[in-house]
Design a protein around this motif. Structure first.
Motif, mmCIF file in Angstrom:
data_model
loop_
_atom_site.group_PDB
_atom_site.id
_atom_site.type_symbol
_atom_site.label_atom_id
_atom_site.label_comp_id
_atom_site.label_asym_id
_atom_site.label_seq_id
_atom_site.Cartn_x
_atom_site.Cartn_y
_atom_site.Cartn_z
ATOM 1 N N ALA A 106 -2.724 5.291 6.721
ATOM 2 C CA ALA A 106 -1.839 6.165 5.952
ATOM 3 C C ALA A 106 -1.139 5.322 4.893
ATOM 4 C CB ALA A 106 -0.826 6.840 6.867
ATOM 5 N N THR A 107 -0.413 6.003 4.010
ATOM 6 C CA THR A 107 0.309 5.320 2.942
ATOM 7 C C THR A 107 1.717 5.889 2.846
ATOM 8 O OG1 THR A 107 -1.750 5.022 1.701
ATOM 9 C CG2 THR A 107 0.301 4.774 0.474
ATOM 10 N N PHE A 108 2.692 4.988 2.774
ATOM 11 C CA PHE A 108 4.081 5.361 2.526
ATOM 12 C C PHE A 108 4.391 5.164 1.051
ATOM 13 C CE2 PHE A 108 6.279 4.502 6.882
ATOM 14 C CZ PHE A 108 6.239 5.850 7.185
ATOM 15 N N GLU A 109 5.326 5.967 0.536
ATOM 16 C CA GLU A 109 5.799 5.811 -0.836
ATOM 17 C C GLU A 109 7.319 5.817 -0.857
ATOM 18 O OE1 GLU A 109 2.239 7.736 -3.531
ATOM 19 O OE2 GLU A 109 3.945 9.014 -3.052
ATOM 20 N N LEU A 110 7.850 5.149 -1.894
ATOM 21 C CA LEU A 110 9.284 5.016 -2.097
ATOM 22 C C LEU A 110 9.563 5.112 -3.588
ATOM 23 C CD1 LEU A 110 12.126 3.964 -0.968
ATOM 24 C CD2 LEU A 110 11.266 1.698 -1.574
ATOM 25 N N GLN A 111 10.602 5.837 -3.968
ATOM 26 C CA GLN A 111 11.015 5.892 -5.369
ATOM 27 C C GLN A 111 11.712 4.576 -5.705
ATOM 28 O OE1 GLN A 111 13.106 9.594 -4.760
ATOM 29 N NE2 GLN A 111 11.805 10.609 -6.271
ATOM 30 N N SER A 112 10.981 3.690 -6.323
ATOM 31 C CA SER A 112 11.420 2.301 -6.498
ATOM 32 C C SER A 112 12.550 2.124 -7.501
ATOM 33 C CB SER A 112 10.232 1.441 -6.911
ATOM 34 O OG SER A 112 9.683 1.926 -8.123
ATOM 35 N N ASP A 113 12.723 3.047 -8.428
ATOM 36 C CA ASP A 113 13.759 2.863 -9.440
ATOM 37 C C ASP A 113 15.174 3.056 -8.880
ATOM 38 O OD1 ASP A 113 13.219 5.561 -9.078
ATOM 39 O OD2 ASP A 113 13.554 6.089 -11.175
ATOM 40 N N LEU A 114 15.287 3.436 -7.627
ATOM 41 C CA LEU A 114 16.590 3.645 -7.026
ATOM 42 C C LEU A 114 17.095 2.415 -6.267
ATOM 43 C CD1 LEU A 114 16.020 7.273 -5.698
ATOM 44 C CD2 LEU A 114 17.147 6.565 -7.813
ATOM 45 N N ILE A 115 16.321 1.334 -6.262
ATOM 46 C CA ILE A 115 16.705 0.128 -5.540
ATOM 47 C C ILE A 115 16.749 -1.043 -6.515
ATOM 48 C CG2 ILE A 115 16.033 -1.531 -3.753
ATOM 49 C CD1 ILE A 115 14.776 0.733 -2.239
ATOM 50 N N THR A 116 17.840 -1.791 -6.440
ATOM 51 C CA THR A 116 17.956 -2.994 -7.260
ATOM 52 C C THR A 116 17.767 -4.220 -6.380
ATOM 53 O OG1 THR A 116 20.352 -3.035 -6.952
ATOM 54 C CG2 THR A 116 19.519 -1.891 -8.910
ATOM 55 N N ASN A 117 17.532 -5.351 -7.020
ATOM 56 C CA ASN A 117 17.302 -6.605 -6.319
ATOM 57 C C ASN A 117 18.464 -6.910 -5.365
ATOM 58 O OD1 ASN A 117 16.279 -9.061 -5.570
ATOM 59 N ND2 ASN A 117 16.778 -10.090 -7.478
ATOM 60 N N SER A 135 6.946 -1.276 10.298
ATOM 61 C CA SER A 135 6.552 -2.504 9.625
ATOM 62 C C SER A 135 6.185 -2.232 8.164
ATOM 63 C CB SER A 135 5.373 -3.145 10.357
ATOM 64 O OG SER A 135 4.945 -4.299 9.685
ATOM 65 N N ALA A 136 5.459 -1.132 7.922
ATOM 66 C CA ALA A 136 5.097 -0.758 6.548
ATOM 67 C C ALA A 136 6.347 -0.460 5.723
ATOM 68 C CB ALA A 136 4.171 0.458 6.556
ATOM 69 N N ALA A 137 7.336 0.176 6.324
ATOM 70 C CA ALA A 137 8.576 0.476 5.611
ATOM 71 C C ALA A 137 9.305 -0.813 5.231
ATOM 72 C CB ALA A 137 9.470 1.369 6.466
ATOM 73 N N VAL A 138 9.351 -1.761 6.155
ATOM 74 C CA VAL A 138 9.988 -3.050 5.862
ATOM 75 C C VAL A 138 9.263 -3.734 4.706
ATOM 76 C CG1 VAL A 138 10.452 -5.380 6.750
ATOM 77 C CG2 VAL A 138 10.921 -3.366 8.186
ATOM 78 N N GLN A 139 7.921 -3.770 4.754
ATOM 79 C CA GLN A 139 7.139 -4.408 3.693
ATOM 80 C C GLN A 139 7.332 -3.703 2.355
ATOM 81 O OE1 GLN A 139 5.809 -7.382 4.140
ATOM 82 N NE2 GLN A 139 6.613 -7.165 6.213
ATOM 83 N N LEU A 140 7.385 -2.375 2.394
ATOM 84 C CA LEU A 140 7.585 -1.601 1.171
ATOM 85 C C LEU A 140 8.927 -1.935 0.537
ATOM 86 C CD1 LEU A 140 6.492 0.614 -0.692
ATOM 87 C CD2 LEU A 140 7.436 2.296 0.885
#
Length: 178
Positions: A106-117, A135-140
């Motif tokens: 399976a594949t997880f997705e995250l709206q990346s523009d909402l997270i800063t460094n 584990s996939a969520a942590v890696q993402l």
């Protein structure tokens, strides 16, 4: 009511379904908690008591039961919520992470523009089994330079050793060997 009383109330509300979805598997159903207001309050209290002093900027809930706990935690901490969803469910710019399930991929997705460094994140879900999705969520989240402070689950199936796949602190309230 002390912590042990709350844990017992919570445990009593978790329904077990032997041989579901297949022979030899005992399905632990968190939805029994949502049908019992006393158990729901006990669960909320346990979560709040545990997270109150965590230094986090963002709560991330895993598709889909993490969505039940994430907003509750957000309101207690005064922090925003962000979902990690299955592929194709989120609009906008997303990053992806594939992971292996017992029966496929399976594949997880995250709206990346909402997270800063360096955003400090708490990941929440209902259950940790084999550890693939957590584990996939942590890696993402690491792929977008977030700092995962902790993974929090209500139930952990210890015999499946999912904890071994998680590279950050993990807290579970109830542990089952089956």
């Amino acid at each position: 009511m002390d912590k042990n009383d709350k844990l017992q109330i919570l445990k009593n509300a978790i329904k077990a379904y032997p041989n579901f979805p297949e022979p030899g598997v005992t399905f632990r159903d968190i939805f029994g908690v949502f049908q019992n207001i006393t158990a729901l309050r006990a669960m909320k209290d346990l979560i709040v008591e545990h997270i109150l002093f965590l230094e986090v900027d963002l709560i991330v809930g895993l598709d889909s039961r993490g969505f039940l706990f994430g907003p509750m935690i957000c309101m207690e901490l005064g922090k925003p919520f962000l979902p990690i969803r299955k592929k194709g469910k989120l609009p906008g710019k997303v990053v992806q992470q594939k992971y292996v399930l017992e029966y496929g991929e399976a594949t997880f997705e995250l709206q990346s523009d909402l997270i800063t460094n360096g955003t400090r994140v708490l990941i929440v879900d209902d259950l940790l089994a084999t550890g693939g999705s957590m584990s996939a969520a942590v890696q993402l989240l690491k792929s977008v330079a977030a700092d995962v402070v902790e993974c929090l689950v209500i139930i952990e199936l210890t015999s499946l050793k999912g904890r071994d796949k998680i590279e950050v602190p993990l807290h579970s309230f109830l542990k089952y060997d089956d």
